[in-house]
Write a protein that holds these residues in place. Structure first.
Motif, PDB file in Angstrom:
ATOM      1  N   TRP A  13      15.855  30.603  36.657  1.00  0.00           N
ATOM      2  CA  TRP A  13      16.887  29.659  37.053  1.00  0.00           C
ATOM      3  C   TRP A  13      18.215  30.388  37.252  1.00  0.00           C
ATOM      4  N   ALA A  17      20.333  30.901  40.750  1.00  0.00           N
ATOM      5  CA  ALA A  17      21.713  30.455  40.867  1.00  0.00           C
ATOM      6  C   ALA A  17      22.635  31.597  41.309  1.00  0.00           C
ATOM      7  N   LEU A  21      24.450  31.699  44.997  1.00  0.00           N
ATOM      8  CA  LEU A  21      25.905  31.727  45.162  1.00  0.00           C
ATOM      9  C   LEU A  21      26.370  32.976  45.883  1.00  0.00           C
ATOM     10  N   THR A  49      20.805  27.561  45.731  1.00  0.00           N
ATOM     11  CA  THR A  49      21.718  26.860  44.827  1.00  0.00           C
ATOM     12  C   THR A  49      21.238  25.437  44.567  1.00  0.00           C
ATOM     13  N   LEU A  50      20.704  24.774  45.592  1.00  0.00           N
ATOM     14  CA  LEU A  50      20.150  23.435  45.390  1.00  0.00           C
ATOM     15  C   LEU A  50      18.940  23.469  44.455  1.00  0.00           C
ATOM     16  N   ALA A  52      18.406  25.653  42.110  1.00  0.00           N
ATOM     17  CA  ALA A  52      18.913  25.916  40.760  1.00  0.00           C
ATOM     18  C   ALA A  52      19.575  24.676  40.165  1.00  0.00           C
ATOM     19  N   CYS A  53      20.291  23.917  40.977  1.00  0.00           N
ATOM     20  CA  CYS A  53      20.937  22.702  40.477  1.00  0.00           C
ATOM     21  C   CYS A  53      19.928  21.606  40.177  1.00  0.00           C
ATOM     22  N   GLY A  54      18.854  21.568  40.933  1.00  0.00           N
ATOM     23  CA  GLY A  54      17.838  20.546  40.726  1.00  0.00           C
ATOM     24  C   GLY A  54      17.086  20.723  39.431  1.00  0.00           C
ATOM     25  N   GLY A  55      16.833  21.969  39.051  1.00  0.00           N
ATOM     26  CA  GLY A  55      16.101  22.240  37.820  1.00  0.00           C
ATOM     27  C   GLY A  55      14.783  21.501  37.796  1.00  0.00           C
ATOM     28  N   LEU A  61      16.255  17.464  45.220  1.00  0.00           N
ATOM     29  CA  LEU A  61      17.067  18.662  45.441  1.00  0.00           C
ATOM     30  C   LEU A  61      16.194  19.900  45.572  1.00  0.00           C
ATOM     31  N   GLY A  65      16.031  22.182  48.857  1.00  0.00           N
ATOM     32  CA  GLY A  65      16.382  23.592  48.674  1.00  0.00           C
ATOM     33  C   GLY A  65      15.287  24.526  49.120  1.00  0.00           C
TER      34      GLY A  65
END
Length: 79
Positions: A13, A17, A21, A49-50, A52-55, A61, A65
């Motif tokens: 993760w 991320a 970025l 990034t999506l 990583a944000c979605g997890g 997401l 992504g």
């Protein structure tokens, strides 16, 4: 048994991320392999990034992504 799995998932993760970025903000990819295989680094960075944000909580997401990352590998840049 659970701790190694948590460490692996956490490190993936974090790597997703950081690389996302880096690609999104700088417009280039680190490393030789990524530089040669990613054709649209900003799109790849947005997709990573999506992801990583979605997890594990927001599957939509993650799907968007992964689609952006796949498109960034396949599509030729216009310029």
């Amino acid at each position: 048994m659970v701790l190694p799995l948590v460490l692996v998932v956490g490190s993936l993760w974090l790597a997703c991320a950081v690389l996302g970025l880096h690609g999104l903000l700088l417009g280039r990819m680190p490393g030789r392999w990524l530089r040669h295989h990613v054709r649209l680094p900003r799109l790849w960075g947005a997709g990573a990034t999506l992801v990583a944000c979605g997890g594990f909580g927001i599957p939509s997401l993650i799907v968007v992504g992964i689609g952006a990352v796949a498109i960034a590998h396949v599509v030729k840049p216009t310029s």
